[in-house]
Write an enzyme that holds these catalytic residues in place. Structure first.
Site, PDB file in Angstrom:
ATOM      1  CB  THR A  12      -0.905   0.007   1.255  1.00  0.00           C
ATOM      2  OG1 THR A  12      -1.837  -1.060   1.121  1.00  0.00           O
ATOM      3  CG2 THR A  12      -1.663   1.306   1.404  1.00  0.00           C
ATOM      4  CB  SER A  58      -2.164 -10.929  -1.975  1.00  0.00           C
ATOM      5  OG  SER A  58      -2.850 -10.364  -0.894  1.00  0.00           O
ATOM      6  CB  THR A 165       0.150 -11.967  14.249  1.00  0.00           C
ATOM      7  OG1 THR A 165       0.818 -13.169  14.635  1.00  0.00           O
ATOM      8  CG2 THR A 165      -1.171 -12.313  13.594  1.00  0.00           C
ATOM      9  CD  GLN A 277      -8.361 -23.046  16.445  1.00  0.00           C
ATOM     10  OE1 GLN A 277      -9.343 -22.383  16.747  1.00  0.00           O
ATOM     11  NE2 GLN A 277      -8.444 -24.263  15.963  1.00  0.00           N
TER      12      GLN A 277
HETATM   13  N1  ASP Z   1      -2.841  -5.276   0.096  1.00  0.00           N
HETATM   14  C1  ASP Z   1      -1.729  -4.514   0.623  1.00  0.00           C
HETATM   15  C2  ASP Z   1      -0.492  -5.379   0.581  1.00  0.00           C
HETATM   16  O1  ASP Z   1      -0.327  -6.215   1.438  1.00  0.00           O
HETATM   17  C3  ASP Z   1      -2.030  -4.047   2.007  1.00  0.00           C
HETATM   18  C4  ASP Z   1      -0.971  -3.194   2.663  1.00  0.00           C
HETATM   19  O2  ASP Z   1       0.125  -2.996   2.194  1.00  0.00           O
HETATM   20  O3  ASP Z   1      -1.269  -2.657   3.748  1.00  0.00           O
HETATM   21  O4  ASP Z   1       0.304  -5.254  -0.307  1.00  0.00           O
END
Ligand code: ASP
Length: 343
Positions: A12, A58, A165, A277
């Protein structure tokens, strides 16, 4: 002048809004640099190397982990520290992976990112990045790094990477380290906690490990889980290791079929590690009768490790020791670089 290498993988922090879909997409490194003139205005020399294209985290995978770790390894002698810009979604996985890949690290490798893109007025990008750079450059009077670990800096805390985490998709404080205290807190001053920081003997050379075996899985138990689901997962062809996410202090249903499925998987050489968990606290097999079957089946304790650290540790151990399951089993029960409290 201290020198820091900034490695940008995306996230982001580097993103802009797509004109067509309206969704956030990674921009290019030049766009990012244009928003951050402060990078080159301070008393720390910053060089930048960027992934091309920049990635949403991702899409980050073990090949990307290798690229990041190699960039650190190849430039290790040229810089005092390293900052890795990364999306928050999978940052804990990447940062945990690098903590295992870079053995004998004696310089800082600080991951950071932001919840809002750098171009947005209220963005947390500048503060996160500028403080991360300061931490990466920080040295004691003898010129040794103050935090020679792989870490995540976010909001106002510096955490050991393999203890983190992602806990929040909304707040600026996106990460937590539930089972290990912060290594530093940033306010007007940055307050380090040297007694919590791991120091490798300086004479030990940096060793790079890059082989991952992705034949691992996470099996999350829930009340009512059915045998065919467990069986299908445990009988997956080529499966080597399983993170078994259990209840509370490492407990599981006492159904006989569950014991039999786990035992037969362990007998076939699959390594199964018990991970609670719960975010905080540790697995204590044998505390409750409902964990005795797991012990009898040969499931080993993951103590207070995170799923992110356990998965990446498993993948690397299987990748680096393809013919030695016993060694992998032994090392999974041990602390390698501060990722777990073994009692
Ligand atoms: N979807 C973004 C990523 O992980 C979220 C972020 O950077 O906060 O690349």
């Amino acid at each position: 002048m201290s020198k820091v290498l900034l490695i940008s993988t995306g996230g982001t922090i580097t993103m802009v809004r797509s004109k067509t879909s309206g969704a956030l997409i990674p921009a290019d490194i030049e766009t990012f640099e244009a928003f951050m003139p402060e990078l080159f205005a301070g008393n720390i020399h910053v060089d930048i190397q960027a992934f091309s294209p920049l990635l949403d985290s991702s899409d980050v995978n073990p090949e990307c982990w290798e690229r990041m770790a190699r960039m650190v390894y190849d430039h290790y002698e040229d810089y005092d520290g390293f900052v890795i810009l990364h999306g928050t979604d999978t940052m804990s996985y990447s940062a945990s992976a690098l903590s295992f890949m870079l053995e004998n690290l004696s310089k800082p490798v600080v991951f950071t990112g932001s919840q809002l893109p750098v171009g947005v007025l209220r963005s947390d990008a500048k503060e996160n990045l500028l403080t991360a750079i300061e931490i990466a450059a920080a040295q004691d009077e003898e010129g040794n790094a103050i935090v020679p670990e792989v870490t995540i800096y976010f909001e106002d805390r510096l955490f050991r990477a393999n203890r983190t985490t992602k806990r929040n998709a909304e707040h600026f404080s996106a990460f937590n380290s539930y089972n290990y205290p912060a290594l530093a807190k940033a306010g007007v001053h940055i307050t380090y906690q040297p007694h919590l920081i791991h120091y490798t003997p300086l004479e030990s050379p940096l060793v790079l490990h890059t082989h991952f075996d992705c034949n691992v899985a996470v099996l999350k138990l829930f009340p009512g889980i059915q045998q065919p689901v467990v069986r299908a997962l445990l009988r997956t062809r080529g499966l080597k290791g399983v993170v078994l996410e259990t209840f509370g202090a490492g407990n599981a249903p006492t159904d006989k079929w569950l014991y039999r499925e786990l035992k037969s998987a362990v007998d076939k050489g699959i390594v199964i590690v018990n991970k609670t968990q719960c975010n905080t606290g540790s697995v204590e097999m044998g505390l409750y009768a409902v964990s005795l079957n797991l012990m009898k089946a040969g499931v080993i304790s993951g103590y207070d490790i995170t799923t992110e650290a356990l998965l990446t540790k498993m993948m690397l151990l299987f990748g680096e020791n393809p013919d030695d399951t016993e060694l992998v089993r032994t090392l999974l029960g041990k602390d390698i670089c501060g990722e777990v409290t073994v009692d």
